[in-house]
Design a protein around this motif. Sequence first.
Motif, short mmCIF file in Angstrom:
data_model
loop_
_atom_site.label_atom_id
_atom_site.label_comp_id
_atom_site.label_asym_id
_atom_site.label_seq_id
_atom_site.Cartn_x
_atom_site.Cartn_y
_atom_site.Cartn_z
N TRP A 105 0.83 -1.20 0.00
CA TRP A 105 0.00 0.00 0.00
C TRP A 105 0.86 1.25 0.00
CZ3 TRP A 105 -4.53 1.28 -1.49
CH2 TRP A 105 -5.58 0.37 -1.45
N GLN A 106 2.02 1.19 0.67
CA GLN A 106 2.91 2.35 0.71
C GLN A 106 3.43 2.69 -0.68
OE1 GLN A 106 5.76 1.26 3.91
NE2 GLN A 106 5.05 3.13 4.88
N VAL A 107 3.83 1.66 -1.44
CA VAL A 107 4.32 1.88 -2.80
C VAL A 107 3.21 2.44 -3.67
CG1 VAL A 107 5.21 0.75 -4.87
CG2 VAL A 107 6.10 0.11 -2.62
N VAL A 108 2.01 1.85 -3.57
CA VAL A 108 0.87 2.32 -4.36
C VAL A 108 0.55 3.78 -4.03
CG1 VAL A 108 -1.60 2.05 -4.74
CG2 VAL A 108 -0.12 0.03 -4.69
N ALA A 109 0.51 4.09 -2.73
CA ALA A 109 0.19 5.45 -2.31
C ALA A 109 1.24 6.45 -2.79
CB ALA A 109 0.07 5.51 -0.79
N PHE A 110 2.51 6.06 -2.71
CA PHE A 110 3.59 6.95 -3.14
C PHE A 110 3.48 7.24 -4.63
CE2 PHE A 110 7.88 7.95 -4.57
CZ PHE A 110 8.28 8.89 -3.62
N LEU A 111 3.25 6.19 -5.43
CA LEU A 111 3.17 6.37 -6.87
C LEU A 111 1.93 7.16 -7.28
CD1 LEU A 111 4.29 2.83 -8.10
CD2 LEU A 111 5.63 4.94 -8.08
N LEU A 112 0.78 6.81 -6.70
CA LEU A 112 -0.46 7.51 -7.04
C LEU A 112 -0.44 8.95 -6.54
CD1 LEU A 112 -3.20 4.76 -6.45
CD2 LEU A 112 -2.15 5.50 -8.61
N GLY A 113 0.11 9.14 -5.32
CA GLY A 113 0.19 10.50 -4.79
C GLY A 113 1.08 11.38 -5.63
N GLY A 114 2.24 10.86 -6.01
CA GLY A 114 3.14 11.62 -6.86
C GLY A 114 2.55 11.87 -8.24
N GLY A 115 1.90 10.84 -8.79
CA GLY A 115 1.29 11.00 -10.10
C GLY A 115 0.15 12.00 -10.09
N GLY A 116 -0.68 11.96 -9.04
CA GLY A 116 -1.78 12.92 -8.93
C GLY A 116 -1.28 14.34 -8.80
#
Length: 211
Positions: A105-116
């Motif tokens: 979840w941390q990796v997903v959140a980091f990628l989606l947060g940065g992408g957003g």
Amino acid sequence: MGIIEILGVAGSLSLLAGWRLYLTIFATGIAMHFGWLPLPDHLQSLQILANPWILGVAAVGTIAEFLADKVAWVDSIWDGIHSIIRPLGGALLALALVDSSDPAWQVVAFLLGGGGALLSHSAKATTRAVVNVSPEPYSNAVVSTGEDVATTGLLALAIAYPPVAIVIAILMLVAAVVVIIALRRLLRNIKAGLKKALGDARAEPGALPPA
């Protein structure tokens, strides 16, 4: 907060960070300092945003961004400098909002947060670049003030009503995509118009032959 509310708040904060990173950090820290944003146990690490030193730095950044964003071309320089800072800040905000015991979840959140954050930053920066070429001197300040009001209002809604945050995140995501597509078409049309005008000028009798 449940997982939906957490994802909504994380998405909203990340997307808003692409507009106003320092204001987002400052407002979130203030909300935590006064208990307006209750956090589950695993999110207590986010309380670092309520640290007086963090709030102070974020306040200075908010004022600097507010002033720089009102001046044509200075805002584009500011946006250029923050092309990495805003997405990274959005990614870290999203990362701090997920359960640290779940690396996936941390990796997903980091990628989606940065992408957003990168997506909303790109929409903002491109819009302001287009506005800056307008000869009208007040449009820049008007657009910037609108962004200030929108960011403040959406932050207040996301913090006060976490279930609404997911709706805010989806709407902002859709709006950013629509803006980027519309601006790309506008720039393409402008480029085609300039090319056509240049070709017509060269084709006029007496015009200088192409080099």
